[in-house]
Design an enzyme around this catalytic site. Structure first.
Site, short mmCIF file in Angstrom:
data_model
loop_
_atom_site.label_atom_id
_atom_site.label_comp_id
_atom_site.label_asym_id
_atom_site.label_seq_id
_atom_site.Cartn_x
_atom_site.Cartn_y
_atom_site.Cartn_z
N SER A 7 65.63 32.09 26.60
CA SER A 7 65.74 32.53 25.21
C SER A 7 66.90 33.51 25.05
O SER A 7 67.27 34.20 25.99
CB SER A 7 64.43 33.17 24.72
OG SER A 7 64.01 34.21 25.60
N GLU A 9 68.71 36.52 22.41
CA GLU A 9 68.49 37.45 21.29
C GLU A 9 69.81 37.75 20.59
O GLU A 9 70.83 38.00 21.23
CB GLU A 9 67.86 38.75 21.80
CG GLU A 9 67.55 39.73 20.68
CD GLU A 9 66.66 40.86 21.14
OE1 GLU A 9 65.54 40.56 21.62
OE2 GLU A 9 67.09 42.02 21.06
N ASP A 102 62.56 51.21 15.87
CA ASP A 102 63.32 52.45 15.97
C ASP A 102 63.42 53.11 14.61
O ASP A 102 63.55 52.43 13.59
CB ASP A 102 64.73 52.17 16.48
CG ASP A 102 64.72 51.56 17.88
OD1 ASP A 102 63.87 51.98 18.69
OD2 ASP A 102 65.54 50.67 18.14
N PHE A 212 73.99 52.23 25.66
CA PHE A 212 72.74 51.51 25.43
C PHE A 212 71.58 52.11 26.22
O PHE A 212 70.49 52.31 25.71
CB PHE A 212 72.90 50.03 25.85
CG PHE A 212 73.63 49.19 24.86
CD1 PHE A 212 74.09 49.70 23.66
CD2 PHE A 212 73.88 47.85 25.12
CE1 PHE A 212 74.78 48.92 22.75
CE2 PHE A 212 74.56 47.05 24.23
CZ PHE A 212 75.01 47.59 23.03
N HIS A 262 64.94 36.22 29.17
CA HIS A 262 65.33 36.51 27.79
C HIS A 262 66.64 37.28 27.83
O HIS A 262 66.71 38.39 28.37
CB HIS A 262 64.23 37.34 27.11
CG HIS A 262 64.50 37.63 25.67
ND1 HIS A 262 64.51 36.64 24.71
CD2 HIS A 262 64.74 38.81 25.01
CE1 HIS A 262 64.75 37.19 23.52
NE2 HIS A 262 64.90 38.49 23.69
#
Length: 284
Positions: A7, A9, A102, A212, A262
């Site tokens: 998958s 994102e 968030d 990040f 993912h």
């Protein structure tokens, strides 16, 4: 041998040009890898509701890929969340990743919206009660950055989310597989049987990944940091290193039988494509 679920994102771009690039270039390129599904984030503070649903809808209608919409508790009442879910259902969106979310930019801590939810397990239960959706939730191999009681407490809260109706878990990005294996072992001993898929981010630049990880609380192992320091002024070489690191990370995870991978693509196709080709999982 069972193939792992793959998958990708994406996040909603901030400009029309970004939308065109994502929908007309990046997704078509990644579609060639034959992913099982794609997911689209919701934006800090739930700021991209309409755009998230639009992109998920277009991925499904125009690219004929199964897609999943993220949904967060931030800035929404229960009735507003119900409206989003009803809109998603009307568009044929059947997959939801339920998150606390968030806080809006500039806010240090999450604040519950009056008439809304404080915790993601409440959102999971709410979606489950509505029915008709496959529900994912987030797991944190190093513990959630906001959980001050320790990672085992956070992992037990994930078990509670699963008990409320989550069908699978996608993890936060991480760079030490030992953290993931420790996390998975804890969940398995607590009786968790739903799929737990590791989240992988191929590093693009040293400065970006340091930013990040500071935001999400993921650790950069000392050996990885030392390597990154060699590429501070060479983004191209750093990208190549990131592909190799992610490939090795995925190879070990697959040897341990993870149900899927993912990828946090950052709306780019190149690194994820190379990693999957290295793994022999680039579709056919």
């Amino acid at each position: 041998m069972r193939q792992p679920v793959i998958s990708f994102e994406f996040f909603p771009p901030k400009t029309d040009e970004g939308d065109r690039t994502l929908l007309q270039k990046t997704i078509p390129a990644l579609k060639e890898l034959r992913p099982d599904y794609c997911s689209v984030t919701y934006g800090a503070g739930g700021s991209t509701r309409e755009k998230t649903l639009m992109i998920v809808d277009r991925i499904q209608r125009e690219h004929h890929l199964t897609a999943m919409s993220h949904l967060t508790c931030v800035g929404s009442t229960k009735e507003q969340l119900r409206a989003v879910l009803l809109e998603a259902r009307a568009l044929g969106i059947k997959n939801i990743l339920a998150l606390r979310g968030d806080p809006p930019g500039g806010d240090a801590e999450f604040t519950k919206t009056e008439g809304g939810f404080e915790f993601s397990y409440q959102l999971v239960a709410f979606i489950k009660e509505m029915g008709g959706f496959c529900i994912g939730t987030a797991g944190f191999p190093e513990g959630h950055i906001a959980c001050k009681e320790g990672r085992e407490v956070d992992w037990d809260r994930l078990k509670a989310k699963i008990d409320c109706g989550a069908d699978f878990v996608l993890t936060q990005l991480f760079f030490s597989n030992a953290d993931f294996f420790r996390f998975l072992d804890h969940l398995t001993k607590r009786g968790v049987t739903v799929p737990v898929c590791p989240g992988i981010i191929p590093i693009l630049t040293a400065s970006q990944i340091k930013r990040f990880t500071a935001l999400c609380g993921a650790a950069l192992p000392a050996a990885l940091l030392a390597s990154l320091d060699q590429y501070v002024d060479n983004d191209e070489a750093c990208g190549e290193f990131g592909i190799e690191y992610a490939t090795q990370q995925c190879e070990e995870l697959l040897r341990h039988g993870v149900p899927g991978l993912h990828f946090y693509t950052l709306n780019k196709a190149r690194s994820t494509t190379h990693v999957l080709r290295n793994l022999g999982l680039a579709g056919s």
